[in-house]
Scaffold this motif. Sequence first.
Motif, PDB file in Angstrom:
ATOM      1  N   SER A 165      34.847  22.883  58.344  1.00 44.68           N
ATOM      2  CA  SER A 165      35.821  23.971  58.180  1.00 44.68           C
ATOM      3  C   SER A 165      35.360  24.883  57.048  1.00 44.68           C
ATOM      4  CB  SER A 165      37.218  23.411  57.905  1.00 44.68           C
ATOM      5  OG  SER A 165      37.212  22.657  56.710  1.00 44.68           O
ATOM      6  N   ASP A 166      35.923  26.089  57.012  1.00 42.14           N
ATOM      7  CA  ASP A 166      35.583  27.048  55.951  1.00 42.14           C
ATOM      8  C   ASP A 166      35.962  26.492  54.586  1.00 42.14           C
ATOM      9  OD1 ASP A 166      34.854  28.749  58.005  1.00 42.14           O
ATOM     10  OD2 ASP A 166      36.520  30.139  57.718  1.00 42.14           O
ATOM     11  N   ILE A 167      35.182  26.835  53.596  1.00 37.16           N
ATOM     12  CA  ILE A 167      35.497  26.474  52.208  1.00 37.16           C
ATOM     13  C   ILE A 167      35.807  27.766  51.463  1.00 37.16           C
ATOM     14  CG2 ILE A 167      34.605  25.483  50.068  1.00 37.16           C
ATOM     15  CD1 ILE A 167      32.769  23.723  51.808  1.00 37.16           C
ATOM     16  N   HIS A 168      36.972  27.808  50.813  1.00 39.90           N
ATOM     17  CA  HIS A 168      37.405  28.992  50.052  1.00 39.90           C
ATOM     18  C   HIS A 168      37.409  28.656  48.568  1.00 39.90           C
ATOM     19  CE1 HIS A 168      39.198  29.681  54.049  1.00 39.90           C
ATOM     20  NE2 HIS A 168      38.958  30.962  53.777  1.00 39.90           N
ATOM     21  N   ILE A 169      36.866  29.559  47.767  1.00 44.92           N
ATOM     22  CA  ILE A 169      36.919  29.394  46.315  1.00 44.92           C
ATOM     23  C   ILE A 169      37.252  30.737  45.667  1.00 44.92           C
ATOM     24  CG2 ILE A 169      35.364  27.408  46.208  1.00 44.92           C
ATOM     25  CD1 ILE A 169      33.119  29.302  45.334  1.00 44.92           C
ATOM     26  N   VAL A 170      37.758  30.656  44.442  1.00 43.75           N
ATOM     27  CA  VAL A 170      38.080  31.842  43.647  1.00 43.75           C
ATOM     28  C   VAL A 170      37.326  31.718  42.328  1.00 43.75           C
ATOM     29  CG1 VAL A 170      39.916  33.171  42.542  1.00 43.75           C
ATOM     30  CG2 VAL A 170      40.379  31.948  44.681  1.00 43.75           C
ATOM     31  N   SER A 171      36.721  32.809  41.914  1.00 42.67           N
ATOM     32  CA  SER A 171      35.989  32.801  40.648  1.00 42.67           C
ATOM     33  C   SER A 171      36.952  32.554  39.489  1.00 42.67           C
ATOM     34  CB  SER A 171      35.277  34.140  40.455  1.00 42.67           C
ATOM     35  OG  SER A 171      36.231  35.184  40.305  1.00 42.67           O
ATOM     36  N   ARG A 172      36.387  32.227  38.355  1.00 45.52           N
ATOM     37  CA  ARG A 172      37.147  32.081  37.109  1.00 45.52           C
ATOM     38  C   ARG A 172      36.211  32.486  35.964  1.00 45.52           C
ATOM     39  NH1 ARG A 172      35.254  27.259  38.583  1.00 45.52           N
ATOM     40  NH2 ARG A 172      34.418  25.893  36.998  1.00 45.52           N
ATOM     41  N   ILE A 173      36.748  32.591  34.796  1.00 44.89           N
ATOM     42  CA  ILE A 173      35.927  33.003  33.649  1.00 44.89           C
ATOM     43  C   ILE A 173      34.785  32.005  33.467  1.00 44.89           C
ATOM     44  CG2 ILE A 173      35.917  33.337  31.141  1.00 44.89           C
ATOM     45  CD1 ILE A 173      38.801  34.340  31.415  1.00 44.89           C
ATOM     46  N   GLY A 174      33.583  32.514  33.379  1.00 45.69           N
ATOM     47  CA  GLY A 174      32.386  31.690  33.253  1.00 45.69           C
ATOM     48  C   GLY A 174      31.837  31.239  34.592  1.00 45.69           C
ATOM     49  N   ALA A 175      32.584  31.507  35.670  1.00 47.18           N
ATOM     50  CA  ALA A 175      32.141  31.122  37.012  1.00 47.18           C
ATOM     51  C   ALA A 175      32.315  32.315  37.949  1.00 47.18           C
ATOM     52  CB  ALA A 175      32.905  29.909  37.508  1.00 47.18           C
ATOM     53  N   CYS A 176      31.706  33.426  37.578  1.00 44.36           N
ATOM     54  CA  CYS A 176      31.570  34.629  38.388  1.00 44.36           C
ATOM     55  C   CYS A 176      32.739  35.613  38.329  1.00 44.36           C
ATOM     56  CB  CYS A 176      31.253  34.280  39.835  1.00 44.36           C
ATOM     57  SG  CYS A 176      30.331  35.578  40.653  1.00 44.36           S
ATOM     58  N   SER A 177      33.800  35.336  37.566  1.00 44.79           N
ATOM     59  CA  SER A 177      34.817  36.377  37.392  1.00 44.79           C
ATOM     60  C   SER A 177      34.204  37.506  36.577  1.00 44.79           C
ATOM     61  CB  SER A 177      36.050  35.846  36.655  1.00 44.79           C
ATOM     62  OG  SER A 177      36.906  35.182  37.541  1.00 44.79           O
ATOM     63  N   VAL A 178      34.465  38.726  36.984  1.00 45.51           N
ATOM     64  CA  VAL A 178      33.948  39.889  36.280  1.00 45.51           C
ATOM     65  C   VAL A 178      34.900  40.198  35.140  1.00 45.51           C
ATOM     66  CG1 VAL A 178      33.371  42.341  36.471  1.00 45.51           C
ATOM     67  CG2 VAL A 178      32.934  40.800  38.402  1.00 45.51           C
ATOM     68  N   GLN A 179      34.392  40.238  33.936  1.00 44.39           N
ATOM     69  CA  GLN A 179      35.182  40.642  32.785  1.00 44.39           C
ATOM     70  C   GLN A 179      34.591  41.942  32.252  1.00 44.39           C
ATOM     71  OE1 GLN A 179      34.914  36.924  30.384  1.00 44.39           O
ATOM     72  NE2 GLN A 179      37.108  37.254  30.234  1.00 44.39           N
ATOM     73  N   LEU A 180      35.461  42.906  32.030  1.00 44.09           N
ATOM     74  CA  LEU A 180      34.999  44.159  31.462  1.00 44.09           C
ATOM     75  C   LEU A 180      36.109  44.811  30.650  1.00 44.09           C
ATOM     76  CD1 LEU A 180      36.204  46.694  33.404  1.00 44.09           C
ATOM     77  CD2 LEU A 180      34.535  45.721  34.926  1.00 44.09           C
ATOM     78  N   ARG A 181      35.675  45.664  29.750  1.00 47.06           N
ATOM     79  CA  ARG A 181      36.594  46.441  28.906  1.00 47.06           C
ATOM     80  C   ARG A 181      36.061  47.866  28.897  1.00 47.06           C
ATOM     81  NH1 ARG A 181      36.030  43.989  24.093  1.00 47.06           N
ATOM     82  NH2 ARG A 181      34.645  45.598  23.369  1.00 47.06           N
ATOM     83  N   CYS A 182      36.896  48.800  29.392  1.00 49.60           N
ATOM     84  CA  CYS A 182      36.496  50.201  29.488  1.00 49.60           C
ATOM     85  C   CYS A 182      37.550  51.079  28.837  1.00 49.60           C
ATOM     86  CB  CYS A 182      36.331  50.610  30.959  1.00 49.60           C
ATOM     87  SG  CYS A 182      35.140  49.616  31.872  1.00 49.60           S
ATOM     88  N   ASN A 183      37.184  52.335  28.570  1.00 52.05           N
ATOM     89  CA  ASN A 183      38.135  53.286  28.005  1.00 52.05           C
ATOM     90  C   ASN A 183      39.409  53.319  28.843  1.00 52.05           C
ATOM     91  OD1 ASN A 183      35.219  54.726  27.694  1.00 52.05           O
ATOM     92  ND2 ASN A 183      36.431  54.934  25.842  1.00 52.05           N
ATOM     93  N   PRO A 184      40.570  53.407  28.198  1.00 53.32           N
ATOM     94  CA  PRO A 184      41.831  53.443  28.942  1.00 53.32           C
ATOM     95  C   PRO A 184      41.870  54.593  29.952  1.00 53.32           C
ATOM     96  CG  PRO A 184      42.246  53.226  26.595  1.00 53.32           C
ATOM     97  CD  PRO A 184      40.778  53.487  26.761  1.00 53.32           C
ATOM     98  N   GLU A 185      42.469  54.297  31.091  1.00 55.27           N
ATOM     99  CA  GLU A 185      42.709  55.246  32.180  1.00 55.27           C
ATOM    100  C   GLU A 185      41.428  55.723  32.862  1.00 55.27           C
ATOM    101  OE1 GLU A 185      45.546  58.273  31.132  1.00 55.27           O
ATOM    102  OE2 GLU A 185      46.761  56.845  30.028  1.00 55.27           O
ATOM    103  N   LEU A 186      40.321  55.067  32.595  1.00 58.90           N
ATOM    104  CA  LEU A 186      39.059  55.399  33.246  1.00 58.90           C
ATOM    105  C   LEU A 186      39.023  54.712  34.612  1.00 58.90           C
ATOM    106  CD1 LEU A 186      36.291  56.788  32.711  1.00 58.90           C
ATOM    107  CD2 LEU A 186      35.499  54.597  31.841  1.00 58.90           C
ATOM    108  N   ASN A 187      38.700  55.447  35.670  1.00 65.13           N
ATOM    109  CA  ASN A 187      38.539  54.845  36.990  1.00 65.13           C
ATOM    110  C   ASN A 187      37.158  54.212  37.056  1.00 65.13           C
ATOM    111  OD1 ASN A 187      41.056  55.471  38.098  1.00 65.13           O
ATOM    112  ND2 ASN A 187      40.381  57.533  38.596  1.00 65.13           N
ATOM    113  N   VAL A 188      37.131  52.912  37.325  1.00 68.99           N
ATOM    114  CA  VAL A 188      35.891  52.149  37.336  1.00 68.99           C
ATOM    115  C   VAL A 188      35.660  51.617  38.743  1.00 68.99           C
ATOM    116  CG1 VAL A 188      34.674  50.182  36.330  1.00 68.99           C
ATOM    117  CG2 VAL A 188      36.282  51.497  34.934  1.00 68.99           C
ATOM    118  N   ILE A 189      34.463  51.844  39.270  1.00 68.96           N
ATOM    119  CA  ILE A 189      34.090  51.370  40.600  1.00 68.96           C
ATOM    120  C   ILE A 189      33.189  50.161  40.440  1.00 68.96           C
ATOM    121  CG2 ILE A 189      32.833  51.945  42.714  1.00 68.96           C
ATOM    122  CD1 ILE A 189      33.611  54.901  42.137  1.00 68.96           C
ATOM    123  N   LEU A 190      33.510  49.076  41.161  1.00 67.72           N
ATOM    124  CA  LEU A 190      32.704  47.860  41.162  1.00 67.72           C
ATOM    125  C   LEU A 190      32.128  47.680  42.560  1.00 67.72           C
ATOM    126  CD1 LEU A 190      35.663  46.901  39.511  1.00 67.72           C
ATOM    127  CD2 LEU A 190      33.836  45.534  38.585  1.00 67.72           C
TER     128      LEU A 190
END
Length: 182
Positions: free
Chosen positions: A67-92
Motif C-alpha cells: 500500500s502507499d506510504i504517506h509521510i510529512v516532513s518536519r524540522i530537520g527532516a525536509c521541512s522548509v524553514q525560511l524567514r523573509c521580509n514581511p509581506e513579501l510574496n515568496v515562490i517555492l
Amino acid sequence: MRVSICGLLLCLPLCAALGDIGANEMTKSHPFTVNASVVKGCVLGSGASDTDTFGNLNFGQISSLGSDIHIVSRIGACSVQLRCNPELNVILALSIGNHVTGSITAGRKLQNATSGETLLYQLYQDSNYSILWGDGSNGGMVRTITATGNTQEINVYARLFSSSILPTSGIYSDTVLLTIIY
C-alpha cells in the motif's frame, strides 16, 4: 555724580553683550540625515545565516509496498524553514529530481544505485496529497507564501506509491532541488 558715572561705566559692556548679532559665536549647529535602505531578501533556515541543508525526507525501512506510504516532513527532516521580509510574496519551486525527464505527473523516482531499479514517489503541497509540488512547468505547481518576517515552516507531503513487484533490497534515493524566488 560720581555714582552715576560709575553706573554708566558698568552698564556699557553689558549692553554691548546683549546686542551681539552672532558674528563672533564659537559654536554652530546643523542637522544631518541618517538612513538605511532595506532590500527584499530571505534567509533559509531558522538562524541568522542560510542553512546548508533541510535534512532528508525518509520513507523508512520497508520490506514490501502493498500500500502507499504517506509521510510529512518536519524540522530537520525536509521541512522548509525560511524567514523573509514581511509581506513579501515568496515562490517555492521543486525540481523533477534526478531520475525523471519531462513531467512529474506520473511520479518522481527513487533509484537503487546498485540495481538501477526505481520506486515511484511524489511530493505535494497539501495534507490531502492532491496538489503536486513542482516548478510550474514540470507538471507540478509552485507554492506561493506571503512572508511574515518571522521564521516560517513549510511542510512537504510525500507519498511512496504501492507496487505489486517486490523491490530489490538496497537504498533508493533521489535529489530534488528547492528554488526560492522573491
